[in-house]
Design an enzyme around this catalytic site. Structure first.
Site, PDB file in Angstrom:
ATOM      1  N   HIS A 111      -1.346 -12.915  -6.869  1.00 54.94           N
ATOM      2  CA  HIS A 111      -0.038 -12.942  -6.351  1.00 54.94           C
ATOM      3  C   HIS A 111       0.801 -14.124  -7.011  1.00 54.94           C
ATOM      4  CE1 HIS A 111      -1.520 -10.916  -2.315  1.00 54.94           C
ATOM      5  NE2 HIS A 111      -1.344 -10.146  -3.207  1.00 54.94           N
TER       6      HIS A 111
ATOM      7  N   GLN B  22      13.216  28.560  -4.721  1.00 51.45           N
ATOM      8  CA  GLN B  22      12.759  29.834  -4.432  1.00 51.45           C
ATOM      9  C   GLN B  22      13.784  30.892  -3.994  1.00 51.45           C
ATOM     10  OE1 GLN B  22       9.653  30.442  -5.168  1.00 51.45           O
ATOM     11  NE2 GLN B  22       9.441  32.491  -4.255  1.00 51.45           N
TER      12      GLN B  22
ATOM     13  N   ILE C 264      15.031  -3.866 -14.014  1.00 53.37           N
ATOM     14  CA  ILE C 264      14.046  -4.765 -13.386  1.00 53.37           C
ATOM     15  C   ILE C 264      12.725  -4.306 -13.904  1.00 53.37           C
ATOM     16  CG2 ILE C 264      13.759  -3.519 -11.270  1.00 53.37           C
ATOM     17  CD1 ILE C 264      12.970  -6.198 -10.161  1.00 53.37           C
TER      18      ILE C 264
ATOM     19  N   GLY D 104      15.435  32.621  -6.656  1.00 51.70           N
ATOM     20  CA  GLY D 104      14.866  33.660  -7.405  1.00 51.70           C
ATOM     21  C   GLY D 104      14.618  33.088  -8.868  1.00 51.70           C
TER      22      GLY D 104
ATOM     23  N   TYR E 109       6.129 -12.400  -3.696  1.00 52.38           N
ATOM     24  CA  TYR E 109       6.655 -12.527  -2.497  1.00 52.38           C
ATOM     25  C   TYR E 109       7.863 -12.051  -2.445  1.00 52.38           C
ATOM     26  CZ  TYR E 109       2.263 -14.782  -1.482  1.00 52.38           C
ATOM     27  OH  TYR E 109       0.923 -14.810  -1.552  1.00 52.38           O
TER      28      TYR E 109
ATOM     29  N   ALA F 148      -0.470  -1.288 -14.504  1.00 46.76           N
ATOM     30  CA  ALA F 148      -0.136  -1.957 -13.163  1.00 46.76           C
ATOM     31  C   ALA F 148       1.269  -1.231 -12.857  1.00 46.76           C
ATOM     32  CB  ALA F 148       0.029  -3.187 -13.135  1.00 46.76           C
TER      33      ALA F 148
ATOM     34  N   GLU G 198      15.375  -1.592  -1.814  1.00 44.81           N
ATOM     35  CA  GLU G 198      15.103  -0.547  -2.845  1.00 44.81           C
ATOM     36  C   GLU G 198      14.610   0.874  -2.183  1.00 44.81           C
ATOM     37  OE1 GLU G 198      12.650  -1.893  -6.029  1.00 44.81           O
ATOM     38  OE2 GLU G 198      12.192  -0.054  -6.687  1.00 44.81           O
ATOM     39  N   ARG G 199      13.683   0.623  -1.231  1.00 43.99           N
ATOM     40  CA  ARG G 199      13.227   1.746  -0.382  1.00 43.99           C
ATOM     41  C   ARG G 199      14.273   2.695   0.488  1.00 43.99           C
ATOM     42  NH1 ARG G 199       7.629  -0.864  -0.484  1.00 43.99           N
ATOM     43  NH2 ARG G 199       7.108  -0.352  -2.532  1.00 43.99           N
TER      44      ARG G 199
ATOM     45  N   MET H 236       8.858  -4.292 -13.327  1.00 46.12           N
ATOM     46  CA  MET H 236       7.640  -4.757 -12.681  1.00 46.12           C
ATOM     47  C   MET H 236       6.462  -3.884 -13.205  1.00 46.12           C
ATOM     48  SD  MET H 236       8.750  -4.651  -8.686  1.00 46.12           S
ATOM     49  CE  MET H 236      10.317  -3.747  -8.549  1.00 46.12           C
TER      50      MET H 236
HETATM   51  C1  LIG Z   1      11.892   7.774 -13.842  1.00 46.42           C
HETATM   52  C2  LIG Z   1      11.003   6.557 -13.422  1.00 46.42           C
HETATM   53  C3  LIG Z   1      11.756   5.210 -13.339  1.00 46.42           C
HETATM   54  C4  LIG Z   1      11.212   4.123 -13.257  1.00 46.42           C
HETATM   55  N1  LIG Z   1      11.826   2.934 -13.122  1.00 46.42           N
HETATM   56  C5  LIG Z   1      11.235   1.791 -12.786  1.00 46.42           C
HETATM   57  C6  LIG Z   1      11.863   0.451 -12.965  1.00 46.42           C
HETATM   58  O1  LIG Z   1      13.154   0.481 -13.078  1.00 46.42           O
HETATM   59  N2  LIG Z   1      11.330  -0.736 -12.848  1.00 46.42           N
HETATM   60  C7  LIG Z   1       9.912  -0.669 -12.792  1.00 46.42           C
HETATM   61  O2  LIG Z   1       9.262  -1.643 -12.488  1.00 46.42           O
HETATM   62  N3  LIG Z   1       9.013   0.535 -12.574  1.00 46.42           N
HETATM   63  C8  LIG Z   1       9.766   1.749 -12.767  1.00 46.42           C
HETATM   64  N4  LIG Z   1       9.169   2.883 -12.527  1.00 46.42           N
HETATM   65  C9  LIG Z   1       7.776   2.929 -12.363  1.00 46.42           C
HETATM   66  C10 LIG Z   1       7.387   3.263 -10.832  1.00 46.42           C
HETATM   67  O3  LIG Z   1       7.833   2.220 -10.016  1.00 46.42           O
HETATM   68  C11 LIG Z   1       5.789   3.654 -10.987  1.00 46.42           C
HETATM   69  O4  LIG Z   1       5.480   4.713 -11.743  1.00 46.42           O
HETATM   70  C12 LIG Z   1       5.302   3.826  -9.480  1.00 46.42           C
HETATM   71  O5  LIG Z   1       5.228   2.662  -8.756  1.00 46.42           O
HETATM   72  C13 LIG Z   1       3.791   4.235  -9.779  1.00 46.42           C
HETATM   73  O6  LIG Z   1       3.035   3.572 -10.257  1.00 46.42           O
HETATM   74  P1  LIG Z   1       2.263   4.227 -11.763  1.00 46.42           P
HETATM   75  O7  LIG Z   1       3.071   5.049 -12.265  1.00 46.42           O
HETATM   76  O8  LIG Z   1       1.499   3.114 -12.151  1.00 46.42           O
HETATM   77  O9  LIG Z   1       0.947   5.221 -10.800  1.00 46.42           O
HETATM   78  P2  LIG Z   1      -0.178   4.615 -10.478  1.00 46.42           P
HETATM   79  O10 LIG Z   1      -0.387   3.250  -9.749  1.00 46.42           O
HETATM   80  O11 LIG Z   1      -1.343   4.642 -11.473  1.00 46.42           O
HETATM   81  O12 LIG Z   1      -0.509   5.708  -9.327  1.00 46.42           O
HETATM   82  C14 LIG Z   1      -1.421   7.079  -9.621  1.00 46.42           C
HETATM   83  C15 LIG Z   1      -1.450   7.881  -8.276  1.00 46.42           C
HETATM   84  O13 LIG Z   1      -2.641   6.908  -7.417  1.00 46.42           O
HETATM   85  C16 LIG Z   1      -1.933   6.934  -6.037  1.00 46.42           C
HETATM   86  N5  LIG Z   1      -2.352   5.306  -5.676  1.00 46.42           N
HETATM   87  C17 LIG Z   1      -2.205   4.371  -6.287  1.00 46.42           C
HETATM   88  N6  LIG Z   1      -2.571   3.287  -5.656  1.00 46.42           N
HETATM   89  C18 LIG Z   1      -2.984   3.899  -4.293  1.00 46.42           C
HETATM   90  C19 LIG Z   1      -3.723   3.547  -3.197  1.00 46.42           C
HETATM   91  N7  LIG Z   1      -3.914   2.274  -2.644  1.00 46.42           N
HETATM   92  N8  LIG Z   1      -4.019   4.503  -1.940  1.00 46.42           N
HETATM   93  C20 LIG Z   1      -3.691   5.828  -2.164  1.00 46.42           C
HETATM   94  N9  LIG Z   1      -3.127   6.170  -3.515  1.00 46.42           N
HETATM   95  C21 LIG Z   1      -2.877   5.476  -4.403  1.00 46.42           C
HETATM   96  C22 LIG Z   1      -0.441   6.832  -6.433  1.00 46.42           C
HETATM   97  O14 LIG Z   1       0.264   7.197  -5.379  1.00 46.42           O
HETATM   98  C23 LIG Z   1      -0.277   8.240  -7.627  1.00 46.42           C
HETATM   99  O15 LIG Z   1      -0.278   9.137  -6.951  1.00 46.42           O
HETATM  100  C24 LIG Z   1       9.707   3.946 -12.850  1.00 46.42           C
HETATM  101  C25 LIG Z   1       9.232   5.157 -12.722  1.00 46.42           C
HETATM  102  C26 LIG Z   1       9.766   6.393 -13.028  1.00 46.42           C
HETATM  103  C27 LIG Z   1       8.901   7.696 -12.948  1.00 46.42           C
END
Ligand SMILES: Cc1cc2nc3c(=O)[nH]c(=O)nc-3n(C[C@H](O)[C@H](O)[C@H](O)COP(=O)(O)OP(=O)(O)OC[C@H]3O[C@@H](n4cnc5c(N)ncnc54)[C@H](O)[C@@H]3O)c2cc1C
Length: 394
Positions: free
Chosen positions: A179, A336, A124, A339, A233, A131, A242-243, A126
């Site tokens: 959206h 930890q 998938i 060691g 949506y 973004a 997913e979560r 996203m």
């Molecule tokens: C190993 C791996 C596998 C993945 N697999 C998929 C996949 O199959 N499909 C897919 O679509 N995506 C995938 N992802 C992407 C993943 O869902 C995103 O990395 C994640 O949603 C965070 O988005 P970002 O990396 O752009 O971080 P950002 O959105 O840039 O966030 C950077 C920091 O800002 C913080 N932040 C952002 N918004 C807010 C807010 N409103 N309030 C407070 N803090 C905020 C975040 O928590 C984070 O600490 C994968 C990522 C990894 C690392």
């Protein structure tokens, strides 16, 4: 602590999954770790064993088993005895349901049988370079051209990104509405669809994670999932499951880290004693045992709620937040207690520590989980600002 949610059929299923994992996954873990990808053949073997899209209707080759406990068992066995990098649940239960629930009968007939046998691997898309947390910031766009949509843009960090054959891609269809997204089924081999290299990562090394590129890809209308303006949506609707998937994996991972550490500290000696004899060690492990039992009980309850269609976005977020933070804390403390050995690749805890780090980031970061939970208790600055605006106008 004894778990109460499983029946005899689940126990038998667990035995069979464990055998499959021990035979087909465990012997290859190091090779896949080094290669950065599992053999795609593994999905087909999982399909042969009846482990792909178990929820799918029998007419598509599935078992019609939507009970999430069966998937939970696969997640736990892969973590405990195999390789958490194998994107089987991503295929079966994270992406597959988009087809199962939004697909037309024609789409289901076309795609589901191959997904059930493991010949068609799902992913998938996203996230994009600009973004991730903010799904409404998606820039990949899909323009309606009559008999097809023209797809342009890119995705990043996509799991199963190299092995994948069929991707659910979120793209903007309504330019001025944050959206206004659609979901499109993009198939391997479509003209203009390319993928980047397999990205190098801190952990989950055997999981292929890649960028995807769309350069004037003509996606036929028959590959649109649901209403092409309601994608946002749909995504929100599927994120709760997913979560839960991530939460279930995190507790299993914490449990595996605890077990391997108990094994280590009861053999390792320092100051003429076993490391397990130090009060610090025993208290730390006692804290872990307690919190893992609490988390497991919570996750098991969410699984049962989900089976009854009662899993809310807020409670799923609580599960993901609590369990991923727990996993991070447990793997860190366990390392930890090892060691220097804990820092060495030869000890499983080293890999567990690295694997755990992403759980607090993907499928919605801990910060985003807190946002969702806070909104659920009525703390939503966007609603508060709207109310102030309305009062001003009145
Ligand atoms: C190993 C791996 C596998 C993945 N697999 C998929 C996949 O199959 N499909 C897919 O679509 N995506 C995938 N992802 C992407 C993943 O869902 C995103 O990395 C994640 O949603 C965070 O988005 P970002 O990396 O752009 O971080 P950002 O959105 O840039 O966030 C950077 C920091 O800002 C913080 N932040 C952002 N918004 C807010 C807010 N409103 N309030 C407070 N803090 C905020 C975040 O928590 C984070 O600490 C994968 C990522 C990894 C690392």
């Amino acid at each position: 602590m004894e778990r109460k949610i499983f029946e005899m059929e689940h126990d038998m299923f667990r035995d069979s999954v464990r055998k499959f994992v021990q035979q087909e996954v465990a012997p290859h873990v190091d090779r896949w770790h080094d290669a950065g990808i599992v053999d795609r053949e593994l999905f087909r073997k999982a399909g042969e064993h009846g482990l792909c899209l178990m929820w799918a209707d029998e007419s598509y080759g599935g078992h019609g088993m939507s009970d999430f406990r069966f998937e939970q068992i696969i997640i736990e066995e892969l973590v405990g005895h195999g390789d958490p990098g194998f994107g089987l649940t991503l295929h079966s239960r994270l992406v597959g349901p988009y087809l199962g629930q939004l697909g037309t009968p024609e789409q289901k007939e076309r795609f589901l049988p191959g997904c059930v046998t493991g010949e068609v691997i799902l992913g998938i898309g996203m996230s994009e370079p600009s973004a991730g947390s903010d799904v409404s910031g998606i820039r990949t766009r899909a323009e309606d051209k009559g008999d097809h949509f023209l797809l342009n843009g890119s995705k990043t960090y996509i799991s199963n990104g190299i092995n994948g054959d069929l991707f659910v891609i979120a793209a903007r269809t309504v330019p001025d509405n944050p959206h206004g997204l659609g979901l499109f089924l993009v198939e391997r081999g479509m003209e203009g669809f390319g993928r980047g290299r397999n990205l190098k990562k801190l952990g989950l090394k055997s999981q292929d994670t890649a960028e995807l590129f769309f350069d004037n890809v003509k996606v036929p209308k028959k590959n649109v999932l649901g209403d092409p303006t309601k994608g946002f949506y749909y995504l929100m609707q599927f994120l709760a499951e997913e979560r839960l998937i991530v939460a279930a994996g995190c507790v299993a991972h914490a449990e595996a880290a605890l077990q391997t550490t108990i094994g280590y500290v009861t053999e390792r000696r320092a100051f003429d004693r076993f490391v397990s004899d130090f009060q610090n060690t025993r208290f730390k492990l006692a804290d872990m045992r307690t919190r893992i039992d609490v988390a497991q009980t919570f996750v098991d309850r969410l699984v049962m709620d989900h089976n009854e269609g009662q899993l809310s976005a807020e409670v799923a977020a609580e599960g993901k937040l609590f369990c991923s933070e727990l996993e991070g804390w447990v793997t860190d403390e366990c390392l930890q207690l090892h060691g220097g050995a804990g820092y060495m690749d030869d000890y499983p805890i080293s890999r567990m520590y690295a694997n755990a780090r992403v759980s607090r980031i993907y499928a919605g970061s801990s910060e985003i989980m807190r946002e969702i939970i806070a909104r659920g208790i009525g703390l939503d600055p966007r609603q508060a600002a709207k109310a102030v605006e309305q009062r001003k106008r009145a």
